[in-house]
Each structure stands twice: as structure tokens, then as C-alpha cells.
Write a protein that holds these residues in place. Sequence first.
Motif, PDB file in Angstrom:
ATOM      1  N   SER A 214       0.826  -1.209   0.000  1.00  0.00           N
ATOM      2  CA  SER A 214       0.000   0.000   0.000  1.00  0.00           C
ATOM      3  C   SER A 214       0.853   1.249   0.000  1.00  0.00           C
ATOM      4  O   SER A 214       0.633   2.180  -0.794  1.00  0.00           O
ATOM      5  CB  SER A 214      -0.901  -0.059   1.237  1.00  0.00           C
ATOM      6  OG  SER A 214      -1.488   1.181   1.453  1.00  0.00           O
ATOM      7  N   GLY A 215       1.870   1.256   0.869  1.00  0.00           N
ATOM      8  CA  GLY A 215       2.713   2.443   0.986  1.00  0.00           C
ATOM      9  C   GLY A 215       3.447   2.743  -0.297  1.00  0.00           C
ATOM     10  O   GLY A 215       3.444   3.894  -0.780  1.00  0.00           O
ATOM     11  N   CYS A 216       4.040   1.715  -0.870  1.00  0.00           N
ATOM     12  CA  CYS A 216       4.816   1.955  -2.087  1.00  0.00           C
ATOM     13  C   CYS A 216       3.931   2.444  -3.222  1.00  0.00           C
ATOM     14  O   CYS A 216       4.327   3.351  -3.985  1.00  0.00           O
ATOM     15  CB  CYS A 216       5.552   0.673  -2.485  1.00  0.00           C
ATOM     16  SG  CYS A 216       6.890   0.272  -1.344  1.00  0.00           S
ATOM     17  N   GLN A 218       1.202   4.083  -2.939  1.00  0.00           N
ATOM     18  CA  GLN A 218       0.831   5.475  -2.639  1.00  0.00           C
ATOM     19  C   GLN A 218       1.983   6.417  -2.971  1.00  0.00           C
ATOM     20  O   GLN A 218       1.765   7.535  -3.463  1.00  0.00           O
ATOM     21  CB  GLN A 218       0.431   5.613  -1.173  1.00  0.00           C
ATOM     22  CG  GLN A 218      -0.970   5.086  -0.913  1.00  0.00           C
ATOM     23  CD  GLN A 218      -1.285   5.074   0.575  1.00  0.00           C
ATOM     24  OE1 GLN A 218      -0.546   4.519   1.376  1.00  0.00           O
ATOM     25  NE2 GLN A 218      -2.382   5.696   0.937  1.00  0.00           N
ATOM     26  N   VAL A 219       3.210   5.960  -2.692  1.00  0.00           N
ATOM     27  CA  VAL A 219       4.359   6.778  -3.059  1.00  0.00           C
ATOM     28  C   VAL A 219       4.423   6.955  -4.569  1.00  0.00           C
ATOM     29  O   VAL A 219       4.646   8.057  -5.080  1.00  0.00           O
ATOM     30  CB  VAL A 219       5.672   6.152  -2.541  1.00  0.00           C
ATOM     31  CG1 VAL A 219       6.877   6.842  -3.148  1.00  0.00           C
ATOM     32  CG2 VAL A 219       5.725   6.245  -1.020  1.00  0.00           C
ATOM     33  N   ARG A 221       1.985   6.843  -6.646  1.00  0.00           N
ATOM     34  CA  ARG A 221       0.927   7.771  -7.086  1.00  0.00           C
ATOM     35  C   ARG A 221       1.371   9.203  -6.905  1.00  0.00           C
ATOM     36  O   ARG A 221       1.165  10.058  -7.773  1.00  0.00           O
ATOM     37  CB  ARG A 221      -0.346   7.505  -6.299  1.00  0.00           C
ATOM     38  CG  ARG A 221      -1.486   8.414  -6.710  1.00  0.00           C
ATOM     39  CD  ARG A 221      -2.771   8.106  -5.991  1.00  0.00           C
ATOM     40  NE  ARG A 221      -2.629   8.218  -4.543  1.00  0.00           N
ATOM     41  CZ  ARG A 221      -3.591   7.959  -3.679  1.00  0.00           C
ATOM     42  NH1 ARG A 221      -4.779   7.583  -4.122  1.00  0.00           N
ATOM     43  NH2 ARG A 221      -3.394   8.070  -2.400  1.00  0.00           N
TER      44      ARG A 221
END
Lengths: 421, 149
Positions: A214-216, A218-219, A221
Motif C-alpha cells: 500500500s505504501g509503495c 501510494q508513493v 501515485r
Amino acid sequence: MVHFVTHLFDTSDFPARWNCGSWSDGHGWLHILSDLGVSSAYIAIPCILGSFVLRRPDLPFRTVFWLFVAFIVACGATHLMDAAIFWWPAYRLAGAFKLATAIVSWGTVVALVPITPVALAMPSPAALEREIADRRRAELALRQARDELERRVEERTAELGRANVSLRAEVDERRRIEEDLRQAARRLARSNLELEQFAHVASHDLREPLRAVSGCVQVLRRRYQGRLDQRADELIHHTIDGARRMGALIDDLLEYSRAGGRDHELGPTDCNAALDQALADLEVALREAGAVATRDDLPTVRADATQLTRLFQNLIGNAVKFRGPAPPRVHVGARRIEGYWSFSVADNGIGLAPEYSERIFTIFPRLHTRDEYPGTGVGLAICKKIVERHGGRIWVESQPGMGSTFHFTIPEGTEPDDERP
Amino acid sequence: MSAHERVRPVEILLVEDSPTDALLAQEALEFAKIRNHVNVVTDGEEAMAFLRREGRYARAPVPELILLDLNLPRKDGREVLREIKDDARLRTIPVVVLTTSRRRADVAHSYGSHANCYIAKPVDFDRFSDVVNLIETFWFSVVTLPTEV
């Protein structure tokens, strides 16, 4: 006196009795033979008596018998002297014998007096025989009674023995069952613990790679915002959304696995306070939907406050979530029925078909797609677990388009299932 | 001199064993308003070596903020915290415990070991990024650090 003793056998001063008076031969020999007869009998009798006494050492009054022997012998001696005096006039010796006889005789009298009552008291042979017969009969009766008793005791012992054996077998059986139950309980407790640990670890360990994904994304994006084509933006959006939903699912699964647990003891819980807390937790959702919640006055029941709050929160949250075109209205009611409290959460939402009324309480699947209504499908399953932990039931009354009323019961005072022995 | 007037970037030491989490943290810090330089170490031993300038860290900068994860290999983050706060020279550096753990025991022990604050990492990256921004703004714009005096 001395003269008497030294001249005991001296006959010089006395004539022989033949010469003393006019004895005819017949008269003389009458005395002589009679005296001899008596004296011989008076010797024989003590001999017989004496041998009798000697041969019966258990004879009572032995002393008296010997006295009889003595005085009869002495008497016999005097008669013998009377006969002898016809030729041998030893009158001094005869006198001595007579004196001895008198002494012994009176000795016998003296001895006899005290023993007479004793002798009279001695039972006759007939009486003794009767007594012996009585005793024999009594002994026989006793023996029979004893044999009868022994027989009964044996019987009873055998009975007890049999009962004991079967009892012991039953006790062993019960012990086996008890041990089986204990083992089953241990296995169950272990299994529960493992399950909880598994759920906890799984959810924790599942979150970590989820965060990475999820974090990656979002990064990505953010880094490439505006520099990618629309399709790429859509893909990124779906990826992030998928990861978010997976996180919610993990959270819900963890909560489900722990729901209805025994973290807290059951205690008196004010349902009004629990409902207040649930409404506070839902404040944002309620406000955004323009929802109105009403209630009856709720009782205090024996429950876990945290779980009860969760229960209300899930049910009211559903009422708001599955709303129809009109602003949601929810009413929480409570009714006392014999032995328990029956709660109701009634809404004016979209309702559901009766054929689904059992399925909605299972963990999956859902009745709606996620586009229609959000959620993981675990909320009502959690409610069911909570209600069942408290020993109650949960069910729904509903028709499509007519709203739903969820009911659940909580027993009052009786032992809920987690405390039943 | 406030952080806005800085010429050189602030030195931050990030102690984090997960490469992904380290990457995400660096991303968030790159996006922050205040210019910063991040040094990353991946376990507790390396952290102490860096702070003490041992071995290959002989010329390491002194960090002005330490972001410390608790669950680390070789030397645990909890022990690193204790060692930093025991050291007279190091204890003045603010330590922000930044961890996924939300356990009450961890919070209590961290503050008990004189952590400057405890932050439970948000699961969502955007919110994590916001938090990192807040950390930076707070420690470098609002707060007066010992090194600035």
C-alpha cells in the motif's frame, strides 16, 4: 491318770466277763458274735468309704467323710473290745476306745452342722440333669441361630461384594469419562489459545507486507502524479483500494476471532451507558447520514460492557449503512420476558428477504457487492458471537424495502454458557 | 537561528530494519518542507556505532533527530534507547520512537526510558506522510533544539 495310761493293758484287777455274772453260753456268745459282727461291719464300711473318698478326689466335704471313717472305725474298735473283754478284760483300753469314739463322733457332729445347709442346697441329680438338658437345648438353639446369622451375613456380604464391584466399575467408568472430558477441555482450551495466537500473529504479520504494498503504491501515485496515463491512474487507485480493503478485512477477521472472548468477566452493565458509547463512536456516520436514534429506557443486565457497546455499534452502524432513500431512523427497545431481557434494534432501511435471515449472521459471504454497500461481512457474525457468549440468541425480522428489526436476548441472573459447569 | 534560516539540511538518523519501511520513511521525509539529510542504519549495533562514530562511522555527522524503531535485530531498539539516554553526550539528541507496535507496555517502557515521544506508525502511507511532516515541522520549526543555541 498316769496310772491309767501305764496300766492300759493291765487286766489284773478285773475278771474276764465270762466270769462276771451268770452268763449262759447262748447269751454270752450272742454278745460276742453281735459285737464281732458290728465291729467287722464297722471296719468294712470305713474301708469302703475310705477307698471311695480316695478314688474321687473331687468329692465335696472330704473332711466329713474322713471323720465318718474315723468315728466308725473307732466305734468298731469299741465293739471289738466289748467282744474281747469276755476273755481279756482290758477295761482301761476299752474305755480309751470309747472316749476316742465319743470325741470323734462329736467332732463329726460339729463338722456336720455347718455343712448341712450347704449339702441341702446342692441340687439333686435330677435337677442337675434337667439343667443340663436345658443348657443343651439352649446351646443347640444358639448354634442354630448363629448358623442362621452366619448364613445371612454371607449372603449380605456376597450382595455387598457384587454391589461394590459394579459400583467400582461405574466409578472407573465415570473417572474415565471425566478424564476424557478434562482432556477434551484441555485440547479445546489449547486449540482456542492456538487459534487466538494464530489470528493475532497472522493479522500482525499480514499487515506488514500489506503496508509495503500500500505504501509503495501510494508513493508511486504521488511521485508520478500527472505524469501517467488515465489507465495507470485507475490501476493505482484499484491497487490502493484493494490494499485498504485487505487491511480492513484483516482487522475484522482479527476482531471476529477475538469476539465473544472472556477477556472481561460479566458484571452489572447499564445498557443505556453502553448505547451512549456506541452512539458516540458512530457520531460521524450518524451525522453525515442525518440519522436519528431513539430508545426505550434500557435496563441493567449482567454483561461485558465493551462487548455490549460493540454489539450496539455494529447493529446501529448497519442500520445507518443499509439505509433507504429516507434519513435513517433507529429505535432501540427492551422488553422483559420471563428469565431474560429481549432487545430490539429497529430501522427503516432497505430490509432483507427472510430467506437470508440466517445467512447474514455467518462470517461470509455478503448479500451486496462492495460497490453497493461497504463492509467486510463480519459485523453481524461478531454480534452473534457476542450474544452467544452471554447465553442469548440473535435473530432478525425483515422484509425487503420494509426495514429490519434485529432482536437479541440476554438472560438475567442465570449462568451464561461460558460459566456453565 | 530558526530552521527556516538554515543553510545546511538537518541531519536525521533513521534506525529501521525493514528496507521497505525505511524506503517509505525516506520518501515521506523527502517530501517534507524542511530540507533534511537522512542516515539509515538497519540494526541496533550499527545505530550505536554511528552515534559513537566508531569504525566506518568515524566521520558520521551528529544527528539532530533520531527516528527509532523498536523491533531491531542484533540490538533491540529498546536497548538502544536506554544506551542513548544513559550517555551524557548522546542523551540531548531528541529520540522519536517510530514503530508499528501499539502495545501499552511498549509505550510505557519507552517513556520510562526517557524517549522524547512515541509515535505509532499509521498503516496508511498518506497518513504516515502527514505524520512525518508533523514530526519535522514540530522538531525543526517549533522546537528549539540544543544544537541551535
